[in-house]
Design a protein around this motif. Structure first.
Motif, PDB file in Angstrom:
ATOM      1  N   PHE A   4      15.553   9.408  -9.831  1.00  0.00           N
ATOM      2  CA  PHE A   4      14.967   8.067  -9.802  1.00  0.00           C
ATOM      3  C   PHE A   4      13.876   7.973  -8.736  1.00  0.00           C
ATOM      4  CE2 PHE A   4      14.952   4.186  -7.285  1.00  0.00           C
ATOM      5  CZ  PHE A   4      14.370   3.316  -8.191  1.00  0.00           C
ATOM      6  N   LYS A   5      14.164   8.477  -7.555  1.00  0.00           N
ATOM      7  CA  LYS A   5      13.228   8.423  -6.434  1.00  0.00           C
ATOM      8  C   LYS A   5      11.893   9.077  -6.806  1.00  0.00           C
ATOM      9  CE  LYS A   5      13.044  10.393  -1.831  1.00  0.00           C
ATOM     10  NZ  LYS A   5      13.809  11.051  -0.785  1.00  0.00           N
ATOM     11  N   GLU A   6      11.954  10.211  -7.478  1.00  0.00           N
ATOM     12  CA  GLU A   6      10.735  10.910  -7.890  1.00  0.00           C
ATOM     13  C   GLU A   6       9.974  10.119  -8.966  1.00  0.00           C
ATOM     14  OE1 GLU A   6       9.490  15.010 -10.155  1.00  0.00           O
ATOM     15  OE2 GLU A   6      11.237  15.055  -8.828  1.00  0.00           O
ATOM     16  N   ILE A   7      10.684   9.663  -9.984  1.00  0.00           N
ATOM     17  CA  ILE A   7      10.047   8.939 -11.090  1.00  0.00           C
ATOM     18  C   ILE A   7       9.467   7.611 -10.608  1.00  0.00           C
ATOM     19  CG2 ILE A   7      10.514   7.714 -13.265  1.00  0.00           C
ATOM     20  CD1 ILE A   7      12.593   9.970 -13.835  1.00  0.00           C
ATOM     21  N   ASP A  43      -3.898   1.143  -9.536  1.00  0.00           N
ATOM     22  CA  ASP A  43      -4.306   0.510 -10.790  1.00  0.00           C
ATOM     23  C   ASP A  43      -4.614  -0.960 -10.516  1.00  0.00           C
ATOM     24  OD1 ASP A  43      -4.457  -0.713 -13.307  1.00  0.00           O
ATOM     25  OD2 ASP A  43      -2.812   0.485 -14.142  1.00  0.00           O
ATOM     26  N   PRO A  44      -5.852  -1.401 -10.745  1.00  0.00           N
ATOM     27  CA  PRO A  44      -6.189  -2.801 -10.443  1.00  0.00           C
ATOM     28  C   PRO A  44      -5.428  -3.822 -11.282  1.00  0.00           C
ATOM     29  CG  PRO A  44      -7.987  -1.725 -11.618  1.00  0.00           C
ATOM     30  CD  PRO A  44      -6.983  -0.659 -11.293  1.00  0.00           C
ATOM     31  N   ARG A  45      -4.741  -3.372 -12.335  1.00  0.00           N
ATOM     32  CA  ARG A  45      -3.949  -4.303 -13.139  1.00  0.00           C
ATOM     33  C   ARG A  45      -2.628  -4.662 -12.474  1.00  0.00           C
ATOM     34  NH1 ARG A  45      -3.462  -1.087 -18.429  1.00  0.00           N
ATOM     35  NH2 ARG A  45      -3.184   0.459 -16.829  1.00  0.00           N
ATOM     36  N   TRP A  46      -2.220  -3.902 -11.485  1.00  0.00           N
ATOM     37  CA  TRP A  46      -0.965  -4.159 -10.783  1.00  0.00           C
ATOM     38  C   TRP A  46      -1.236  -4.691  -9.390  1.00  0.00           C
ATOM     39  CZ3 TRP A  46       3.956  -4.191 -12.359  1.00  0.00           C
ATOM     40  CH2 TRP A  46       4.292  -3.519 -13.543  1.00  0.00           C
ATOM     41  N   THR A  47      -0.482  -5.710  -8.988  1.00  0.00           N
ATOM     42  CA  THR A  47      -0.477  -6.173  -7.612  1.00  0.00           C
ATOM     43  C   THR A  47       0.980  -6.282  -7.182  1.00  0.00           C
ATOM     44  OG1 THR A  47      -2.474  -7.479  -8.017  1.00  0.00           O
ATOM     45  CG2 THR A  47      -1.253  -7.940  -5.997  1.00  0.00           C
ATOM     46  N   ILE A  48       1.285  -5.639  -6.091  1.00  0.00           N
ATOM     47  CA  ILE A  48       2.633  -5.697  -5.536  1.00  0.00           C
ATOM     48  C   ILE A  48       2.542  -6.485  -4.238  1.00  0.00           C
ATOM     49  CG2 ILE A  48       4.590  -4.390  -4.646  1.00  0.00           C
ATOM     50  CD1 ILE A  48       3.578  -2.028  -6.429  1.00  0.00           C
ATOM     51  N   TRP A  49       3.172  -7.644  -4.244  1.00  0.00           N
ATOM     52  CA  TRP A  49       3.190  -8.516  -3.067  1.00  0.00           C
ATOM     53  C   TRP A  49       4.486  -8.289  -2.318  1.00  0.00           C
ATOM     54  CZ3 TRP A  49      -0.862 -11.377  -1.542  1.00  0.00           C
ATOM     55  CH2 TRP A  49      -1.877 -11.607  -2.470  1.00  0.00           C
ATOM     56  N   LEU A  50       4.414  -8.368  -1.011  1.00  0.00           N
ATOM     57  CA  LEU A  50       5.629  -8.208  -0.230  1.00  0.00           C
ATOM     58  C   LEU A  50       5.579  -9.044   1.037  1.00  0.00           C
ATOM     59  CD1 LEU A  50       4.791  -6.091   2.242  1.00  0.00           C
ATOM     60  CD2 LEU A  50       4.975  -4.474   0.376  1.00  0.00           C
ATOM     61  N   SER A  51       6.750  -9.239   1.573  1.00  0.00           N
ATOM     62  CA  SER A  51       6.911  -9.915   2.843  1.00  0.00           C
ATOM     63  C   SER A  51       7.561  -8.925   3.784  1.00  0.00           C
ATOM     64  CB  SER A  51       7.800 -11.146   2.669  1.00  0.00           C
ATOM     65  OG  SER A  51       8.024 -11.748   3.914  1.00  0.00           O
ATOM     66  N   GLU A  52       6.960  -8.775   4.961  1.00  0.00           N
ATOM     67  CA  GLU A  52       7.536  -7.846   5.905  1.00  0.00           C
ATOM     68  C   GLU A  52       7.476  -8.402   7.315  1.00  0.00           C
ATOM     69  OE1 GLU A  52       5.702  -5.622   8.229  1.00  0.00           O
ATOM     70  OE2 GLU A  52       3.776  -6.472   7.755  1.00  0.00           O
ATOM     71  N   ARG A  53       8.417  -7.941   8.116  1.00  0.00           N
ATOM     72  CA  ARG A  53       8.444  -8.284   9.532  1.00  0.00           C
ATOM     73  C   ARG A  53       8.906  -7.048  10.291  1.00  0.00           C
ATOM     74  NH1 ARG A  53      11.112 -13.586  11.176  1.00  0.00           N
ATOM     75  NH2 ARG A  53       8.971 -14.312  11.077  1.00  0.00           N
ATOM     76  N   TYR A 107       0.851  -1.185   0.000  1.00  0.00           N
ATOM     77  CA  TYR A 107       0.000   0.000   0.000  1.00  0.00           C
ATOM     78  C   TYR A 107       0.889   1.239   0.000  1.00  0.00           C
ATOM     79  CZ  TYR A 107       0.543  -1.140   4.995  1.00  0.00           C
ATOM     80  OH  TYR A 107       1.035  -1.501   6.218  1.00  0.00           O
ATOM     81  N   LEU A 108       0.279   2.398  -0.100  1.00  0.00           N
ATOM     82  CA  LEU A 108       1.031   3.636  -0.308  1.00  0.00           C
ATOM     83  C   LEU A 108       2.111   3.890   0.747  1.00  0.00           C
ATOM     84  CD1 LEU A 108      -1.763   6.055  -1.588  1.00  0.00           C
ATOM     85  CD2 LEU A 108       0.165   5.132  -2.888  1.00  0.00           C
ATOM     86  N   LEU A 111       5.083   3.934  -8.640  1.00  0.00           N
ATOM     87  CA  LEU A 111       4.500   3.094  -7.586  1.00  0.00           C
ATOM     88  C   LEU A 111       3.125   3.587  -7.168  1.00  0.00           C
ATOM     89  CD1 LEU A 111       7.667   2.493  -5.396  1.00  0.00           C
ATOM     90  CD2 LEU A 111       6.385   0.746  -6.654  1.00  0.00           C
ATOM     91  N   LYS A 112       2.980   4.890  -7.001  1.00  0.00           N
ATOM     92  CA  LYS A 112       1.680   5.449  -6.604  1.00  0.00           C
ATOM     93  C   LYS A 112       0.628   5.135  -7.663  1.00  0.00           C
ATOM     94  CE  LYS A 112       3.825   9.067  -3.903  1.00  0.00           C
ATOM     95  NZ  LYS A 112       4.259  10.465  -3.902  1.00  0.00           N
ATOM     96  N   SER A 113       1.002   5.259  -8.915  1.00  0.00           N
ATOM     97  CA  SER A 113       0.080   4.933 -10.006  1.00  0.00           C
ATOM     98  C   SER A 113      -0.262   3.443 -10.007  1.00  0.00           C
ATOM     99  CB  SER A 113       0.702   5.338 -11.340  1.00  0.00           C
ATOM    100  OG  SER A 113      -0.119   4.940 -12.414  1.00  0.00           O
ATOM    101  N   ALA A 114       0.759   2.595  -9.880  1.00  0.00           N
ATOM    102  CA  ALA A 114       0.539   1.145  -9.894  1.00  0.00           C
ATOM    103  C   ALA A 114      -0.341   0.702  -8.732  1.00  0.00           C
ATOM    104  CB  ALA A 114       1.878   0.412  -9.857  1.00  0.00           C
ATOM    105  N   LEU A 115      -0.127   1.287  -7.568  1.00  0.00           N
ATOM    106  CA  LEU A 115      -0.915   0.898  -6.391  1.00  0.00           C
ATOM    107  C   LEU A 115      -2.380   1.310  -6.502  1.00  0.00           C
ATOM    108  CD1 LEU A 115       1.730   1.594  -3.637  1.00  0.00           C
ATOM    109  CD2 LEU A 115       0.756  -0.642  -4.224  1.00  0.00           C
TER     110      LEU A 115
END
Length: 154
Positions: free
Chosen positions: A36-39, A50-60, A7-8, A44-48
């Motif tokens: 790079f950070k800006e672009i 957009d229902p066509r993108w899913t970003i999976w992650l593992s966090e602890r 998420y954002l 990422l904000k656009s992808a998050l």
């Protein structure tokens, strides 16, 4: 370990991970980081959103340790065939200190299950030579059907 969709609030860590990934494979000058950070942040904000993108992650403990991006790609309808998008797997990365612990494999397995539930026909990945065995262990097979035309060599 918590496997979830991004998420954002994850954007700063995802930017850092992409930068680290790039530094492992390319000689990049540090002065390009701010651009790079800006672009990438905007991407990422656009992808998050957009229902066509899913970003999976593992966090602890609030630290993202591994990630898998999947983009749904629409296909052209064919007579007599159910319309089902493809999934493009990209930006698969685990922080070096967390590699070889099965973390990314868990994410990929969960992402595959979700893609199946969303009726994606198949997942496609262009693996590096070093990652071919990883993908094989998680049900991917190589084929010789794909061809590539390089249009720009950046």
């Amino acid at each position: 370990m918590n496997i979830r969709k991004a998420y954002l609030d994850d954007v700063p860590q995802l930017i850092s991970m992409r930068w680290q990934f790039t530094l492992e494979h390319e000689d990049v000058q540090s002065h390009v980081y701010e651009e790079f950070k800006e672009i990438y942040g905007e991407f990422l904000k656009s992808a998050l959103n957009d229902p066509r993108w899913t970003i999976w992650l593992s966090e602890r403990d609030g630290e993202i340790r591994s990630q898998v991006f999947i983009q749904q790609v629409d296909v052209v309808p064919r007579p007599g065939k159910k319309l089902s998008p493809l999934g493009y797997v990209t930006n698969v990365y685990t922080l070096p200190e967390h590699r070889n612990k099965g973390i990314c494999g868990e994410i990929l397995d969960k992402a595959k299950l979700n893609a199946k539930e969303e009726n994606l026909e198949l997942l496609i990945v262009w693996p590096s030579n070093e990652s071919v065995n990883f993908y094989r262990r998680h049900g991917f097979t190589q084929n010789s059907e794909n061809m590539v035309a390089v249009l720009n060599d950046y």
